[in-house]
Design an enzyme around this catalytic site. Structure first.
Site, short mmCIF file in Angstrom:
data_model
loop_
_atom_site.label_atom_id
_atom_site.label_comp_id
_atom_site.label_asym_id
_atom_site.label_seq_id
_atom_site.Cartn_x
_atom_site.Cartn_y
_atom_site.Cartn_z
N CYS A 57 0.56 -1.20 -0.02
CA CYS A 57 -0.09 -0.09 -0.21
C CYS A 57 0.86 1.25 0.36
O CYS A 57 0.43 2.36 -0.28
CB CYS A 57 -0.90 -0.17 1.23
SG CYS A 57 -0.17 -0.04 2.92
N ARG A 59 4.13 1.54 -1.33
CA ARG A 59 5.35 1.37 -2.39
C ARG A 59 5.19 0.19 -3.50
O ARG A 59 4.35 -0.55 -3.15
CB ARG A 59 6.78 1.08 -1.71
CG ARG A 59 6.87 -0.31 -1.45
CD ARG A 59 8.23 -0.57 -0.69
NE ARG A 59 8.10 0.33 0.86
CZ ARG A 59 8.99 1.24 1.06
NH1 ARG A 59 10.00 1.77 0.18
NH2 ARG A 59 9.10 1.91 2.30
N SER A 119 9.30 2.61 5.99
CA SER A 119 8.13 2.37 6.37
C SER A 119 7.40 3.94 7.02
O SER A 119 7.95 4.55 7.49
CB SER A 119 7.50 1.18 7.18
OG SER A 119 8.18 -0.08 6.75
N PRO A 125 6.36 -4.60 11.23
CA PRO A 125 6.91 -5.72 10.85
C PRO A 125 6.28 -6.26 9.51
O PRO A 125 6.70 -7.51 8.96
CB PRO A 125 6.61 -6.53 12.03
CG PRO A 125 5.21 -5.93 12.61
CD PRO A 125 5.46 -4.46 12.38
N GLN A 130 5.77 -9.24 3.62
CA GLN A 130 5.38 -8.65 2.05
C GLN A 130 6.58 -8.88 1.22
O GLN A 130 6.31 -9.25 0.12
CB GLN A 130 4.96 -7.37 2.19
CG GLN A 130 3.60 -7.12 3.01
CD GLN A 130 3.05 -5.67 3.21
OE1 GLN A 130 4.21 -4.97 3.28
NE2 GLN A 130 1.93 -5.31 3.20
N ALA A 200 -10.52 -9.71 5.30
CA ALA A 200 -10.14 -10.55 6.36
C ALA A 200 -8.74 -10.76 6.30
O ALA A 200 -8.30 -11.88 6.77
CB ALA A 200 -11.04 -11.70 6.14
N GLU A 202 -4.53 -9.71 7.00
CA GLU A 202 -3.74 -9.49 8.03
C GLU A 202 -4.07 -8.03 8.80
O GLU A 202 -4.10 -7.83 9.94
CB GLU A 202 -2.13 -9.36 7.67
CG GLU A 202 -1.14 -9.36 8.97
CD GLU A 202 0.22 -9.47 8.57
OE1 GLU A 202 1.15 -9.31 9.28
OE2 GLU A 202 0.51 -9.52 7.15
N ILE A 204 -6.66 -6.11 8.50
CA ILE A 204 -8.11 -6.26 9.26
C ILE A 204 -7.99 -6.92 10.42
O ILE A 204 -8.43 -6.48 11.55
CB ILE A 204 -9.06 -6.82 8.53
CG1 ILE A 204 -9.51 -5.78 7.14
CG2 ILE A 204 -10.24 -7.09 9.27
CD1 ILE A 204 -9.85 -4.60 7.53
#
Length: 429
Positions: A57, A59, A119, A125, A130, A200, A202, A204
């Site tokens: 979301c 990069r 970040s 973490p 990712q 549903a 990570e 969330i």
């Protein structure tokens, strides 16, 4: 070997652009294959040997390695054209927002990203997982070779070292925690509010954990797959609904948190307008953590809606940054040491072909002299005499090349070789 990282992130591009160049997780492998084809068909074939794509979301970055030389500006142009072509966007819209980091800067950037130093949420973490997923997909697509494989393995090791030996993740305010804090600015108490989570995954799950701790009036998970939604909802004593039921039930919720992998908005302006009317204009707090966005931007203009995106939450997640500055300094020192170690490994790799040639040449000399010795022994020659001839023959062949090079050299070149050869052969001089 040329290494490069090219991309855009939350510091260089707004979410309105980042969402346009985001790659869905299930398309990363295909995108890597397309990138290699794209670079390979360019005139210079720059950065076409190895490639991996990281898309989150915050990069979208392409990491590449090639034996072909290429300039930074050329690499940015190629990447901008690739992203524009792949996502059907104007080149001019992308080019100003891209950065390119060559060689050790590319390695340093990868190490910093995986360690959470680059970040929006310092030390978070999720980025490490990712990046590991992105590397797995690149490997499956044939995008990883010797250099990127080694770089990413060291990247993961550095991230573990940073998190184990510093407090980089301590005292940080996550996106999930920031969502709770923002909602408390709108509502006096969350215990009287109905909370809806869309998705549903990570993120969330993290958000639901934080909101559940505030004992909301109700907690609901909306997901395409009802079974997965029910599994998550059960953990928080909530209930699950299908996404298809959202238009009819949205009005029931005061707080809406959305984070899905949808390529198109899930909640449109008309849906929210009808919900607000049904709520008799009671305020609705909405957080869109998805890229591309799940909630149409026009919704934020409605008087009774408080809509926040990942970029809006940026100011909240900086809380505690001063307290973590010492940890940042420690992490940067670890990273710098590991960068230099990796670049030394690359330099050492550059002489591997030379060493291989030396071994092959020496082996050929050895086989010739050995065959000659065998023939002499077969004729009944004295063993000591044959061994003497074998050793002298090998010595003569090994020294022939260096001696010839030294004799043929002139001036400064001869002086340089004369100083170098004693080091190579470890003579007393």
């Amino acid at each position: 070997m040329q290494l490069l990282a090219v991309g855009l992130n939350h510091t260089t591009a707004p979410v309105s652009l980042r969402e346009k160049v985001a790659f869905p997780a299930d398309q990363l492998g295909q995108a890597v294959a397309s990138a290699r084809v794209w670079y390979g068909r360019s005139d210079s074939k720059t950065y076409s040997d190895e490639a991996a794509i990281l898309s989150t979301c915050n990069r979208t970055e392409l990491y590449a390695a090639s034996h072909q030389p290429g300039g930074v500006n050329e690499a940015i142009d190629l990447t901008a054209h690739f992203l524009a072509d792949y996502h059907k966007l104007p080149y001019s819209e992308l080019r100003p927002y891209l950065y390119a980091l060559p060689q050790d800067n590319a390695v340093r950037h990868a190490f910093r990203v995986a360690s959470g130093l680059d970040s929006m949420v310092l030390g978070e973490p999720q980025i490490l997982g990712q990046m590991k997923d992105a590397v797995r997909q690149a490997e499956a697509a044939g995008g990883l070779g010797t250099y990127l494989h080694q770089m990413f393995q060291r990247t993961f090791a550095v991230a573990k070292e940073v998190r184990s030996n510093t407090e980089i993740g301590a005292h940080s305010v996550s996106m999930a925690a920031a969502s709770v804090r923002l909602s408390q600015r709108i509502f006096d108490t969350i215990s009287e509010q109905n909370v809806l989570f869309i998705g549903a995954g990570e993120m969330i799950e993290l958000c639901a954990t934080h909101f559940a701790a505030q004992n909301p009036k109700s907690l609901t998970i909306a997901n395409r797959t009802l079974e997965r939604g029910e599994t998550l909802a059960h953990r928080f004593n909530g209930r699950a609904i299908r996404l298809a039921d959202l238009p009819d039930q949205l009005a029931s919720y005061d707080i809406v948190i959305s984070s899905t992998a949808s390529s198109l908005p899930i909640i449109g302006l008309g849906m929210v307008e009808r919900a607000i009317k049904a709520r008799r204009h009671k305020p609705m707090f909405m957080v869109d953590l998805a890229v591309p966005r799940d909630i149409e931007t026009e919704i934020g203009r409605l008087d009774d809606v408080f809509l926040y995106t990942v970029d809006d939450l940026g100011t909240f997640v900086q809380t505690g940054l001063e307290n973590r500055q010492a940890a940042v300094t420690q992490a940067e020192a670890i990273i710098e040491t590991r960068v230099q170690s990796f670049m030394h490994w690359i330099d050492a790799r550059a002489v591997v072909p030379v060493i291989q040639d030396l071994h092959e040449s020496s082996e050929m000399m050895r086989m010739i002299e050995l065959e000659r010795a065998r023939k002499l022994l077969a004729k009944g020659e004295d063993i000591d005499a044959v061994l003497e001839a074998l050793s002298k023959g090998l010595t003569a062949k090994f020294l022939h090349g260096p001696q010839q090079a030294l004799n043929n050299a002139q001036g400064d070149e001869r002086t340089r070789l004369a100083a170098l050869l004693p080091q190579l052969f470890r003579t007393k001089r």
